[in-house]
Scaffold this motif. Structure first.
Motif, PDB file in Angstrom:
ATOM      1  N   CYS A   1       0.822  -1.214   0.000  1.00  0.00           N
ATOM      2  CA  CYS A   1       0.000   0.000   0.000  1.00  0.00           C
ATOM      3  C   CYS A   1       0.855   1.262   0.000  1.00  0.00           C
ATOM      4  O   CYS A   1       0.510   2.255  -0.633  1.00  0.00           O
ATOM      5  CB  CYS A   1      -0.940  -0.002   1.201  1.00  0.00           C
ATOM      6  SG  CYS A   1      -2.187  -1.297   1.109  1.00  0.00           S
TER       7      CYS A   1
ATOM      8  N   CYS B   1      -1.424   2.912  -2.705  1.00  0.00           N
ATOM      9  CA  CYS B   1      -2.802   2.449  -2.628  1.00  0.00           C
ATOM     10  C   CYS B   1      -3.731   3.636  -2.383  1.00  0.00           C
ATOM     11  O   CYS B   1      -3.433   4.497  -1.554  1.00  0.00           O
ATOM     12  CB  CYS B   1      -2.911   1.436  -1.488  1.00  0.00           C
ATOM     13  SG  CYS B   1      -4.551   1.236  -0.827  1.00  0.00           S
TER      14      CYS B   1
ATOM     15  N   LEU C   1      -6.379   3.855  -0.823  1.00  0.00           N
ATOM     16  CA  LEU C   1      -6.968   3.868   0.522  1.00  0.00           C
ATOM     17  C   LEU C   1      -5.942   4.174   1.613  1.00  0.00           C
ATOM     18  O   LEU C   1      -6.254   4.802   2.611  1.00  0.00           O
ATOM     19  CB  LEU C   1      -7.615   2.508   0.827  1.00  0.00           C
ATOM     20  CG  LEU C   1      -8.777   2.080  -0.059  1.00  0.00           C
ATOM     21  CD1 LEU C   1      -9.271   0.706   0.360  1.00  0.00           C
ATOM     22  CD2 LEU C   1      -9.909   3.095   0.005  1.00  0.00           C
ATOM     23  N   HIS C   2      -4.714   3.677   1.434  1.00  0.00           N
ATOM     24  CA  HIS C   2      -3.757   3.758   2.548  1.00  0.00           C
ATOM     25  C   HIS C   2      -2.454   4.474   2.220  1.00  0.00           C
ATOM     26  O   HIS C   2      -1.528   4.437   3.019  1.00  0.00           O
ATOM     27  CB  HIS C   2      -3.406   2.346   3.036  1.00  0.00           C
ATOM     28  CG  HIS C   2      -4.606   1.516   3.317  1.00  0.00           C
ATOM     29  ND1 HIS C   2      -4.989   0.469   2.513  1.00  0.00           N
ATOM     30  CD2 HIS C   2      -5.521   1.609   4.295  1.00  0.00           C
ATOM     31  CE1 HIS C   2      -6.094  -0.060   3.004  1.00  0.00           C
ATOM     32  NE2 HIS C   2      -6.440   0.599   4.073  1.00  0.00           N
TER      33      HIS C   2
ATOM     34  N   HIS D   1      -3.619  -4.928   1.253  1.00  0.00           N
ATOM     35  CA  HIS D   1      -4.672  -4.843   2.274  1.00  0.00           C
ATOM     36  C   HIS D   1      -5.862  -5.751   1.957  1.00  0.00           C
ATOM     37  O   HIS D   1      -6.749  -5.932   2.779  1.00  0.00           O
ATOM     38  CB  HIS D   1      -5.150  -3.385   2.422  1.00  0.00           C
ATOM     39  CG  HIS D   1      -5.921  -2.865   1.243  1.00  0.00           C
ATOM     40  ND1 HIS D   1      -5.420  -1.941   0.356  1.00  0.00           N
ATOM     41  CD2 HIS D   1      -7.165  -3.157   0.799  1.00  0.00           C
ATOM     42  CE1 HIS D   1      -6.320  -1.675  -0.571  1.00  0.00           C
ATOM     43  NE2 HIS D   1      -7.393  -2.409  -0.340  1.00  0.00           N
TER      44      HIS D   1
HETATM   45 ZN    ZN Z   1      -4.225  -0.345   0.888  1.00  0.00          ZN
END
Ligand code: ZN
Length: 180
Positions: A112, A117, A119-120, A162
């Motif tokens: 990530c 990533c 999201l992260h 993830h």
């Molecule tokens: Zn992620």
């Protein structure tokens, strides 16, 4: 970096002569494999600036572990489902983490942090500009490798670290079935 003078010092160590003979001999499988493994995902990390605080330092220390673990779990799950594949396949751009050579399917498990990533993804505060360039370059390289694989007739699947192992395995499984 090691020069004649530093070699001279090494020779005094006694066992260093073994090191020297290995270094001058053609590289064995072990050596090449190790080099490839360390090269993976960490290219040009020798340019890494010295971390300025503990949080960045501990973040860096966590990275290799958080990256490899999901990959191993996915491999194990695919194996459990009876799928057979090559690992860190060296003959292709990006050394795919998992490669189904007959089906020409390359699977990458992307960290990530290193692959940004959505999201992260985080950006270290110290040396922020350096990190921004480095990480963006990573992503850019990912896409370049995807293109290179595609040109060679390979299908590419990226899994985020993830992602749930079973769901990731389902994705791989579905693609494998569709390509058979
Ligand atoms: Zn992620």
């Amino acid at each position: 970096m090691p020069t004649t003078s530093s070699d001279g010092i090494r020779h005094d160590g006694g066992c260093r002569s073994i090191w020297c003979s290995q270094a001058s001999a053609p590289k064995g499988r072990g050596g090449a494999g190790r080099m490839g493994a360390s090269d993976k995902g960490m290219s040009d990390m020798n340019l890494r600036p010295i971390p300025l605080n503990d949080s960045v330092s501990s973040q860096m220390q966590r990275m290799p572990r958080t990256r490899t673990k999901p990959e191993m779990q996915l491999r194990r799950e695919l194996h459990r489902r009876g799928m057979r594949f090559r690992v860190n396949y060296p003959k292709l751009p990006g050394r795919p983490d998992i490669a189904f050579t007959k089906l020409r399917l390359a699977v990458f498990v992307d960290g990530c942090f290193w692959h940004m990533c959505p999201l992260h993804s985080t950006m270290p505060r110290n040396n922020a500009e350096w990190w921004r360039i480095k990480l963006l370059r990573n992503v850019e390289r990912d896409r370049e490798k995807d293109d290179q694989l595609s040109v060679r007739g390979w299908h590419v699947l990226h899994i985020w670290e993830h992602e749930d192992t079973h769901e990731a395995a389902d994705k791989v499984s579905a693609l494998v079935s569709s390509l058979r």
